[in-house]
Design a protein around this motif. Structure first.
Motif, short mmCIF file in Angstrom:
data_model
loop_
_atom_site.label_atom_id
_atom_site.label_comp_id
_atom_site.label_asym_id
_atom_site.label_seq_id
_atom_site.Cartn_x
_atom_site.Cartn_y
_atom_site.Cartn_z
N SER A 64 14.38 2.65 -7.39
CA SER A 64 13.20 1.87 -6.98
C SER A 64 13.55 0.53 -6.60
O SER A 64 12.57 -0.15 -5.65
N GLU A 65 14.57 0.06 -6.66
CA GLU A 65 14.99 -1.26 -6.05
C GLU A 65 16.46 -1.03 -5.49
O GLU A 65 17.21 -0.41 -5.99
N ILE A 66 16.41 -1.33 -4.07
CA ILE A 66 17.43 -1.19 -3.26
C ILE A 66 17.82 -2.30 -2.36
O ILE A 66 16.97 -2.96 -1.76
N THR A 67 19.23 -2.59 -2.11
CA THR A 67 19.64 -3.79 -1.13
C THR A 67 20.37 -3.07 0.05
O THR A 67 21.43 -2.42 -0.21
N VAL A 68 19.88 -3.18 1.21
CA VAL A 68 20.79 -2.95 2.49
C VAL A 68 21.28 -4.18 2.93
O VAL A 68 20.69 -5.20 3.01
N ARG A 69 22.61 -3.91 2.95
CA ARG A 69 23.47 -5.14 3.49
C ARG A 69 24.21 -4.79 4.75
O ARG A 69 24.78 -3.75 4.83
N VAL A 70 24.20 -5.58 5.68
CA VAL A 70 24.58 -5.34 7.05
C VAL A 70 25.44 -6.58 7.43
O VAL A 70 25.19 -7.47 7.18
N GLY A 71 26.57 -6.05 7.82
CA GLY A 71 27.67 -7.18 8.42
C GLY A 71 27.75 -7.11 9.66
O GLY A 71 27.93 -6.03 10.26
N LEU A 72 27.40 -8.20 10.53
CA LEU A 72 27.55 -8.13 12.03
C LEU A 72 28.64 -8.52 12.47
O LEU A 72 29.33 -8.17 13.74
N GLY A 73 29.72 -9.34 11.87
CA GLY A 73 30.93 -9.67 12.49
C GLY A 73 31.10 -10.58 13.28
O GLY A 73 31.96 -10.51 14.39
N ARG A 74 30.03 -11.56 13.37
CA ARG A 74 29.83 -12.41 14.73
C ARG A 74 30.00 -14.13 14.18
O ARG A 74 29.98 -14.94 14.91
N TRP A 132 12.24 -8.99 2.65
CA TRP A 132 11.93 -8.11 1.51
C TRP A 132 10.65 -7.03 2.13
O TRP A 132 9.79 -7.50 2.95
N THR A 133 11.20 -5.93 2.12
CA THR A 133 10.04 -4.91 2.40
C THR A 133 10.06 -3.50 1.52
O THR A 133 10.52 -3.53 0.23
N CYS A 134 9.28 -2.62 1.98
CA CYS A 134 8.97 -1.56 0.93
C CYS A 134 9.03 -0.26 1.65
O CYS A 134 9.20 -0.28 3.09
N ASP A 135 9.10 1.06 1.21
CA ASP A 135 8.99 2.20 1.99
C ASP A 135 7.57 2.27 2.66
O ASP A 135 6.80 1.69 2.00
N LEU A 136 7.71 3.69 3.43
CA LEU A 136 6.36 3.96 3.84
C LEU A 136 6.08 5.61 3.60
O LEU A 136 6.62 6.37 3.64
N SER A 137 4.95 5.52 2.57
CA SER A 137 4.61 6.88 1.97
C SER A 137 3.27 7.51 2.55
O SER A 137 2.70 7.07 3.45
N GLU A 194 0.63 -1.23 0.11
CA GLU A 194 -0.06 -0.20 0.13
C GLU A 194 0.93 1.38 -0.04
O GLU A 194 1.51 1.40 0.81
N GLY A 195 0.78 2.20 -1.21
CA GLY A 195 1.38 3.35 -1.28
C GLY A 195 3.10 3.21 -1.46
O GLY A 195 3.93 4.08 -1.55
N ALA A 196 3.53 1.67 -1.79
CA ALA A 196 4.81 1.69 -2.03
C ALA A 196 5.58 2.18 -3.10
O ALA A 196 4.85 2.16 -4.19
N THR A 197 6.70 2.86 -3.18
CA THR A 197 7.38 3.29 -4.32
C THR A 197 8.67 2.52 -4.39
O THR A 197 9.45 2.90 -5.46
N LYS A 198 8.99 1.91 -3.35
CA LYS A 198 10.41 1.28 -3.53
C LYS A 198 10.41 -0.16 -2.76
O LYS A 198 9.58 -0.57 -1.84
N PHE A 199 10.89 -1.20 -3.50
CA PHE A 199 11.36 -2.51 -2.99
C PHE A 199 12.63 -2.71 -2.51
O PHE A 199 13.60 -2.33 -3.21
N ILE A 200 12.72 -3.08 -1.23
CA ILE A 200 13.94 -3.21 -0.51
C ILE A 200 14.22 -4.37 0.11
O ILE A 200 13.50 -5.25 0.58
#
Length: 409
Positions: free
Chosen positions: A374-384, A392-397, A280-286
Motif C-alpha cells: 500500500s506504500e511504494i517508493t519509485v526511485r529514478v536515477g538520471l545520471g546527469r 507524492w501521488t496515488c494510484d488510479l482506481s 479519491e479511490g486511492a488504494t496506494k500511496f506512492i
C-alpha cells in the motif's frame, strides 16, 4: 479507504492563542453537514497566503488577493463548502464580497479585513444568503479548541478530516502549531480542490511570513498530485498570532527561524500527504523520487511525468509490474538531451532497470511483491548531476471514475 490515514483526535489538536474557530451547518448544498467555518483572529495577528496558478481562478481567490494586497490587518477568514463560487463571473465576485461584508458587519470590521474561501461545485451561484444566515451560529460556536470541527467543516469528497499539531521551544517559550487541510480530487496544486490552513502563536516579523509560506508550499502542497488537475480554488494560508512570548524572529536563517520553519514544514507535509492518502479511490500511496538531475526543476519534471501518467497509475492499482510505462514517462518528460543509457529505476529496494534497460537480475515476482504494497517508493536515477526532488501521488482506481462521474448527483 484512505491509505494509512486516520481521523485526528480532537483533544490532540492544540489551540492557538489569539485564534478562535466557529463552525455551523448552513445547508449550502446538503442539509445536516458542517459547511461554514470561521477563523477569528485577535489584533496583532499576521496572515500570508498562496493561491492557485489556474488563470480561471475562483471569485474568493480573487477577493483574497485583493484584500491581502490592500494591506489591511486580516481579522477573520470564512470558508464555505458545497459551492466553489468559480466560473461565476461578476456575480460571483459580488457574492464573495457580500460574504465578507456580512461577517465584517457582525464583527465591527472593514470588509477588507475578511478573507473568503469556497470549495465545491464549479459554475453554480454561491448561496450567499445561506452563508449569511449561518454566520450567527458559527460566531456563537467560536472556541480556540475547535480545530477538529473545522477540519470536518471544510471537507467535500474527503472521506476523513485532516489535521495535525506540533510544539517546539523557542527562546524558552513553548510555541504551538496546528493545521488542517482538505482535498481528495482535482489535486495538483501549483501555488485541489485544495485548502490548507496553518496557524502558530510564534512571534515572527510579519514581513517574513509570505516568503516563509512560499517555501513551505514548494516543499509540501506543491509536491502532491492525485489527478494532475489544478483547481480553481487552491489556497494555502499561514497565520502567526504573535502570542508565544519569545523574542520575535527577524531572519528565517537564524537558529530560531530554522527551527520554526522545520516544524511548520513537518505540519505542512503531513497535511499535504494526507490529501494524497485520501485521494479519491486511492488504494496506494506512492513516493516518486528522482535523483541525479542537473537541477531540482528537471527532477520534478520527471517525477510529475511519472505521477501523472494514467498508465503508470492504473498499473499500480492493478499491482501489475508493467514498469516500461515508468521508463516511457521518464522519456517524454521533456528533457531534450536525456541519455537513456544512464537511467536507473528502482521499486523500493528492487533494482528494475539499469543503464536504460532491464536489470538482468530483476525478477517479475519481486516487482509484483512491491506493487502489492500500500506504500511504494519509485526511485529514478538520471545520471546527469547531483540534484534531486520528489513528489507524492496515488494510484488510479475504478472508484476515482465513479466518484467523479457522480460528483454532482
Amino acid at each position: 479507504m484512505p491509505v494509512h490515514l486516520s481521523a485526528p483526535i480532537a483533544s490532540e489538536l492544540l489551540p492557538i492563542a489569539g485564534l478562535r474557530i466557529g463552525v455551523a451547518e448552513a445547508g449550502i448544498r446538503k442539509a445536516g453537514r458542517k459547511d461554514v467555518t470561521l477563523f477569528l483572529l485577535e489584533p496583532g495577528a499576521s496572515v500570508a497566503g498562496v493561491f492557485t496558478s489556474n488563470r480561471f481562478c475562483a471569485a474568493p481567490v480573487q477577493v483574497c488577493r485583493e484584500h491581502l494586497a490592500a494591506g489591511s490587518a486580516i481579522r477573520a477568514m470564512v470558508v464555505n463548502t458545497g459551492n466553489a463560487n468559480a466560473g461565476t463571473g461578476a456575480d460571483g465576485l459580488a457574492r464573495a464580497r457580500a460574504t465578507c461584508q456580512a461577517l465584517a458587519d457582525a464583527l465591527g470590521l472593514q470588509a477588507t479585513q475578511v478573507l473568503p474561501f469556497s470549495t465545491g461545485v464549479i459554475m453554480e451561484p454561491l448561496p450567499v444568503e445561506r452563508i449569511v444566515a449561518g454566520l450567527p451560529a458559527a460566531l456563537a460556536d467560536a472556541q480556540p479548541q475547535h480545530w477538529a470541527r473545522a477540519a470536518e467543516g471544510i471537507m467535500t469528497t474527503d472521506t476523513l478530516p485532516k489535521a495535525t499539531s506540533r510544539q517546539l521551544s523557542l527562546g524558552g517559550q513553548t510555541v504551538s502549531i496546528t493545521g488542517i487541510s482538505k482535498g481528495a480530487g482535482m489535486i495538483r496544486p501549483n501555488m485541489a480542490t485544495m485548502l490548507g490552513f496553518i496557524a502558530t502563536d510564534a512571534c515572527i516579523d510579519p514581513a517574513l511570513l509570505q516568503p516563509l509560506l512560499h517555501e513551505l508550499a514548494e516543499a509540501s502542497f506543491n509536491r502532491i498530485t492525485i489527478d494532475g488537475d489544478t483547481s480553481t480554488n487552491d489556497s494555502f494560508m499561514l497565520v502567526a498570532t504573535q502570542r508565544a512570548g519569545h523574542a520575535p524572529i527577524t531572519a528565517l536563517d537564524s537558529a530560531e527561524g530554522v527551527q520554526l520553519k522545520a516544524a511548520l514544514l513537518a505540519v505542512a507535509q503531513q497535511l499535504a500527504q494526507a490529501i494524497v492518502r485520501d485521494g479519491e479511490g486511492a488504494t496506494k500511496f506512492i513516493t516518486v523520487q528522482v535523483e541525479g538531475g542537473r537541477t531540482a526543476q528537471e527532477c520534478r519534471q520527471v517525477a510529475y511525468a511519472i505521477a501523472h501518467s494514467p498508465l503508470v497509475k492504473t498499473a499500480f492499482f492493478a499491482s501489475d509490474p508493467n514498469l516500461g510505462r515508468i521508463l516511457a514517462a521518464v522519456g517524454y518528460a521533456g528533457i531534450a538531451d536525456l541519455d537513456q543509457t544512464l537511467i536507473e529505476l528502482y521499486l523500493d529496494e528492487v533494482h528494475v532497470a539499469t543503464q536504460g534497460g532491464r536489470n538482468p537480475a530483476y525478477r517479475e515476482e519481486d516487482g509484483q511483491r512491491v506493487m502489492r504494497q500500500s506504500e511504494i517508493t519509485v526511485r529514478v536515477g538520471l545520471g546527469r548531476g547531483a540534484a534531486q526532488d520528489q513528489v507524492w501521488t496515488c494510484d488510479l482506481s475504478h472508484d476515482y471514475v465513479t466518484i467523479n462521474a457522480d460528483y454532482r448527483s
